[in-house]
Design a protein around this motif. Structure first.
Motif, PDB file in Angstrom:
ATOM      1  N   THR A 173       0.836  -1.202   0.000  1.00 52.52           N
ATOM      2  CA  THR A 173       0.000   0.000   0.000  1.00 52.52           C
ATOM      3  C   THR A 173       0.869   1.250   0.000  1.00 52.52           C
ATOM      4  N   VAL A 174       1.990   1.172   0.729  1.00 48.69           N
ATOM      5  CA  VAL A 174       2.908   2.306   0.818  1.00 48.69           C
ATOM      6  C   VAL A 174       3.805   2.391  -0.408  1.00 48.69           C
ATOM      7  N   LEU A 175       4.236   1.241  -0.945  1.00 51.50           N
ATOM      8  CA  LEU A 175       5.070   1.186  -2.142  1.00 51.50           C
ATOM      9  C   LEU A 175       4.592   0.026  -2.997  1.00 51.50           C
ATOM     10  N   TRP A 176       3.952   0.353  -4.080  1.00 49.42           N
ATOM     11  CA  TRP A 176       3.416  -0.688  -4.954  1.00 49.42           C
ATOM     12  C   TRP A 176       4.519  -1.679  -5.365  1.00 49.42           C
ATOM     13  N   GLY A 177       4.139  -2.973  -5.427  1.00 49.59           N
ATOM     14  CA  GLY A 177       5.035  -3.989  -5.964  1.00 49.59           C
ATOM     15  C   GLY A 177       5.803  -4.779  -4.940  1.00 49.59           C
ATOM     16  N   VAL A 178       5.796  -4.365  -3.662  1.00 49.66           N
ATOM     17  CA  VAL A 178       6.566  -5.086  -2.645  1.00 49.66           C
ATOM     18  C   VAL A 178       6.088  -6.532  -2.530  1.00 49.66           C
ATOM     19  N   ALA A 179       4.788  -6.734  -2.422  1.00 54.26           N
ATOM     20  CA  ALA A 179       4.249  -8.097  -2.287  1.00 54.26           C
ATOM     21  C   ALA A 179       4.534  -8.925  -3.541  1.00 54.26           C
ATOM     22  N   HIS A 180       4.495  -8.307  -4.707  1.00 54.24           N
ATOM     23  CA  HIS A 180       4.756  -9.033  -5.947  1.00 54.24           C
ATOM     24  C   HIS A 180       6.191  -9.545  -5.985  1.00 54.24           C
ATOM     25  N   ALA A 194       8.048 -10.110  -3.349  1.00 50.35           N
ATOM     26  CA  ALA A 194       8.135 -11.154  -2.326  1.00 50.35           C
ATOM     27  C   ALA A 194       7.554 -12.466  -2.825  1.00 50.35           C
ATOM     28  N   ALA A 195       6.550 -12.385  -3.689  1.00 54.69           N
ATOM     29  CA  ALA A 195       5.932 -13.599  -4.251  1.00 54.69           C
ATOM     30  C   ALA A 195       6.625 -14.034  -5.547  1.00 54.69           C
ATOM     31  N   GLU A 196       7.818 -13.453  -5.798  1.00 54.06           N
ATOM     32  CA  GLU A 196       8.624 -13.790  -6.975  1.00 54.06           C
ATOM     33  C   GLU A 196       7.934 -13.439  -8.293  1.00 54.06           C
ATOM     34  N   ARG A 197       7.115 -12.380  -8.252  1.00 53.02           N
ATOM     35  CA  ARG A 197       6.570 -11.805  -9.483  1.00 53.02           C
ATOM     36  C   ARG A 197       7.365 -10.525  -9.780  1.00 53.02           C
ATOM     37  N   ARG A 198       8.644 -10.719 -10.134  1.00 52.05           N
ATOM     38  CA  ARG A 198       9.560  -9.589 -10.202  1.00 52.05           C
ATOM     39  C   ARG A 198       9.180  -8.570 -11.268  1.00 52.05           C
ATOM     40  N   LYS A 199       8.835  -9.037 -12.462  1.00 58.80           N
ATOM     41  CA  LYS A 199       8.497  -8.104 -13.531  1.00 58.80           C
ATOM     42  C   LYS A 199       7.291  -7.255 -13.160  1.00 58.80           C
ATOM     43  N   SER A 200       6.265  -7.906 -12.618  1.00 58.54           N
ATOM     44  CA  SER A 200       5.075  -7.159 -12.183  1.00 58.54           C
ATOM     45  C   SER A 200       5.418  -6.185 -11.067  1.00 58.54           C
ATOM     46  N   GLY A 201       6.247  -6.663 -10.113  1.00 62.10           N
ATOM     47  CA  GLY A 201       6.621  -5.814  -8.982  1.00 62.10           C
ATOM     48  C   GLY A 201       7.382  -4.577  -9.400  1.00 62.10           C
ATOM     49  N   VAL A 202       8.379  -4.771 -10.286  1.00 63.57           N
ATOM     50  CA  VAL A 202       9.167  -3.635 -10.754  1.00 63.57           C
ATOM     51  C   VAL A 202       8.293  -2.667 -11.558  1.00 63.57           C
ATOM     52  N   ALA A 203       7.392  -3.195 -12.385  1.00 60.55           N
ATOM     53  CA  ALA A 203       6.499  -2.341 -13.171  1.00 60.55           C
ATOM     54  C   ALA A 203       5.594  -1.509 -12.265  1.00 60.55           C
ATOM     55  N   LEU A 204       5.069  -2.140 -11.211  1.00 58.79           N
ATOM     56  CA  LEU A 204       4.213  -1.412 -10.274  1.00 58.79           C
ATOM     57  C   LEU A 204       4.995  -0.341  -9.525  1.00 58.79           C
ATOM     58  N   MET A 205       6.225  -0.676  -9.113  1.00 56.68           N
ATOM     59  CA  MET A 205       7.057   0.321  -8.424  1.00 56.68           C
ATOM     60  C   MET A 205       7.332   1.521  -9.323  1.00 56.68           C
ATOM     61  N   ALA A 206       7.660   1.236 -10.595  1.00 59.23           N
ATOM     62  CA  ALA A 206       7.936   2.323 -11.526  1.00 59.23           C
ATOM     63  C   ALA A 206       6.705   3.207 -11.722  1.00 59.23           C
ATOM     64  N   ALA A 207       5.535   2.579 -11.867  1.00 58.86           N
ATOM     65  CA  ALA A 207       4.302   3.347 -12.030  1.00 58.86           C
ATOM     66  C   ALA A 207       4.024   4.211 -10.802  1.00 58.86           C
ATOM     67  N   ALA A 230      -7.469   6.167  -7.425  1.00 51.72           N
ATOM     68  CA  ALA A 230      -7.995   5.411  -6.278  1.00 51.72           C
ATOM     69  C   ALA A 230      -8.315   3.974  -6.671  1.00 51.72           C
ATOM     70  N   LEU A 231      -8.955   3.789  -7.826  1.00 52.17           N
ATOM     71  CA  LEU A 231      -9.281   2.427  -8.271  1.00 52.17           C
ATOM     72  C   LEU A 231      -8.017   1.619  -8.535  1.00 52.17           C
ATOM     73  N   ALA A 232      -6.999   2.270  -9.143  1.00 49.17           N
ATOM     74  CA  ALA A 232      -5.730   1.571  -9.383  1.00 49.17           C
ATOM     75  C   ALA A 232      -5.073   1.177  -8.069  1.00 49.17           C
ATOM     76  N   TRP A 233      -5.103   2.073  -7.096  1.00 49.35           N
ATOM     77  CA  TRP A 233      -4.489   1.806  -5.797  1.00 49.35           C
ATOM     78  C   TRP A 233      -5.188   0.632  -5.099  1.00 49.35           C
ATOM     79  N   ILE A 234      -6.505   0.654  -5.118  1.00 50.79           N
ATOM     80  CA  ILE A 234      -7.259  -0.438  -4.484  1.00 50.79           C
ATOM     81  C   ILE A 234      -6.990  -1.755  -5.194  1.00 50.79           C
ATOM     82  N   THR A 235      -6.890  -1.715  -6.516  1.00 52.82           N
ATOM     83  CA  THR A 235      -6.584  -2.935  -7.269  1.00 52.82           C
ATOM     84  C   THR A 235      -5.243  -3.510  -6.845  1.00 52.82           C
ATOM     85  N   VAL A 236      -4.228  -2.635  -6.681  1.00 51.24           N
ATOM     86  CA  VAL A 236      -2.903  -3.098  -6.240  1.00 51.24           C
ATOM     87  C   VAL A 236      -2.983  -3.717  -4.847  1.00 51.24           C
ATOM     88  N   ILE A 237      -3.742  -3.097  -3.945  1.00 54.75           N
ATOM     89  CA  ILE A 237      -3.856  -3.619  -2.572  1.00 54.75           C
ATOM     90  C   ILE A 237      -4.487  -5.011  -2.590  1.00 54.75           C
TER      91      ILE A 237
END
Length: 443
Positions: free
Chosen positions: A6-13, A15-28, A68-75
């Motif tokens: 919630t604080v930094l998008w992509g952390v959980a991804h 951690a779950a070894e979804r690196r490409k998704s995680g890095v993309a979310l962090m960049a966004a 807001a919808l994007a943020w909730i989707t990430v959470i």
């Protein structure tokens, strides 16, 4: 992991070894924060201007909802990746509750901001007519080359025992476009034999406004209602705007300067606006008796007044007169202008919006609102001076109109002198009288 995402998008991804998704979310996420920070730093001056443009408020509302919808989707997506196993019922219940709370935490400020945007758009559309200016608005110079813009500020009052509205408070604020330096010209309500504009109005009263009988003795404060009641003296102007147009042209003729726009505040509505601000702080020189039946006294000293107290501060004539009251009204206008800071406005936005819709009418068009907001910020940082045309300066029963116009010219020249001195001489000033003295408004 869900809280961290919630604080930094992509952390959980990650951690779950979804690196490409995680890095993309962090960049966004970083790009979104950079855009928001840039808007509130580099473009902070323009934010208030955008807030009075309904089109941009709609864009802002849509953008907030999308974020807001994007943020909730990430959470929710993060939670689904790292949630406890089905066998851990307690863990699942607690983390599900936490996830719902995080979504609400993101949604609440978005809903509040969306509400503010909706209210702001509603106020703008209610008070200001779209495309109502009489001259084209230029992007590089919205005031079309004018050095000063003159606003007529009216305080309208009505009473059960008399028909119509009396403009008992009449002030022209002449504002320098480049600096915001302002002179307030106050006109007393009891000026007599006022010359009306050329045309049908002047034809009907060639020797000055004389009223229509015992109930209307022919004072300046009656002209607004006279224009509303007699469409033939303001031909081509629709009902509801006739009085304003007649009083604008009349006062412009008295002062010898064009009156570009007007705003009229209902006296009772003014009290609501002050209450919505949380009160207004003024310095009272001498105790002021207020209330129709002398219900109370405003003691001397610097104090915060409620809306009702501010109303009586500006209206009371007990143990004083119209002219002392006019001076207090200038102090009150200055205090409200200086104390209506963005934090105060934001904290009471909905109450202010509701009070404003009920209390204010104006002919300032929507397309000039951004420029007016920009000008108002300069006014807040500039000196506001005042000049009241009251006895002994003028004889209200037989005013010297040439003297009033000459005095206005001198007052504006005195206000502009420091600015012109920096810019260099603009030609000889021979033939002018000595500069008039302007009163500094109250602190």
């Amino acid at each position: 992991m869900t809280v961290a995402s919630t604080v930094l998008w992509g952390v959980a991804h990650i951690a779950a070894e979804r690196r490409k998704s995680g890095v993309a979310l962090m960049a966004a996420y970083v790009l979104m924060l950079a855009g928001v920070l840039t808007m509130f730093t580099a473009f902070s001056v323009n934010l208030l201007s955008l807030a009075v443009q309904p089109r941009w408020m709609t864009v802002l509302t849509v953008a907030l909802v999308v974020i807001a919808l994007a943020w909730i989707t990430v959470i929710v997506w993060s939670f689904l990746l790292v949630r406890p196993p089905r066998s851990d019922l307690v863990g699942r219940a607690l983390t599900t509750t936490l996830t719902i709370a995080l979504c609400a935490l993101v949604l609440a400020p978005t809903a509040y901001a969306t509400r503010l945007a909706y209210v702001s758009r509603d106020v703008v559309n209610t008070l200001f007519s779209p495309g109502d200016s009489t001259a084209p608005v230029l992007a590089h110079d919205p005031w079309n080359g004018a050095e000063r813009v003159n606003f007529l500020l009216l305080g309208g009052d009505s009473a059960p025992g008399r028909p119509g509205v009396r403009t008992d408070s009449m002030t022209v604020a002449s504002v320098a476009v480049d600096s915001g330096a302002t002179v307030l010209f106050g006109l007393p309500r009891n000026l007599e034999r006022v010359p009306l504009p050329k045309g049908p109005a002047r034809d009907r009263f060639p020797w000055g406004f004389a009223g229509t009988g015992a109930d209307t003795p022919g004072l300046l404060n009656e002209i607004y209602q006279y224009g509303e009641d007699h469409p033939e003296v303001v031909p081509g102007v629709p009902k509801g705007r006739r009085g304003a147009e007649l009083i604008k042209e009349t006062i412009g003729g008295i002062l010898g300067i064009p009156v570009h726009f007007h705003a009229m505040v209902d006296m009772k509505g003014f009290a609501e606006i002050v209450d919505a601000m949380g009160g207004v702080r003024v310095s009272i020189k001498e105790p002021i008796v207020y209330g129709k039946y002398r219900e109370g006294v405003l003691p001397a000293g610097t104090r915060k007044l409620s809306g009702q107290e501010a109303l009586w501060y500006g209206r009371s004539r007990t143990d004083s007169d119209d002219y002392v009251r006019m001076g207090r009204q200038k102090c009150l206008l200055n205090a409200v202008a200086k104390q209506a800071d963005p934090i105060t406005v934001l904290n009471s936005f909905e109450r202010l919006a509701a009070a404003t819709k009920r209390a204010i009418s104006t002919d300032l068009p929507q397309d000039l609102l951004p420029a007016a907001i920009d000008l108002s910020q300069r006014v807040k940082d500039a000196r506001i001076r005042s000049l009241n045309f009251v006895p002994p300066l003028v004889n209200t029963a037989s005013p010297d109109w040439h003297f009033i116009r000459r005095t206005v010219r001198e007052a504006l020249r005195e206000q502009d002198r420091p600015r012109r001195a920096l810019a260099g001489p603009r030609g000889p000033s021979a033939g002018h009288d000595a500069p008039v003295s302007l009163d500094a408004t109250c602190r």
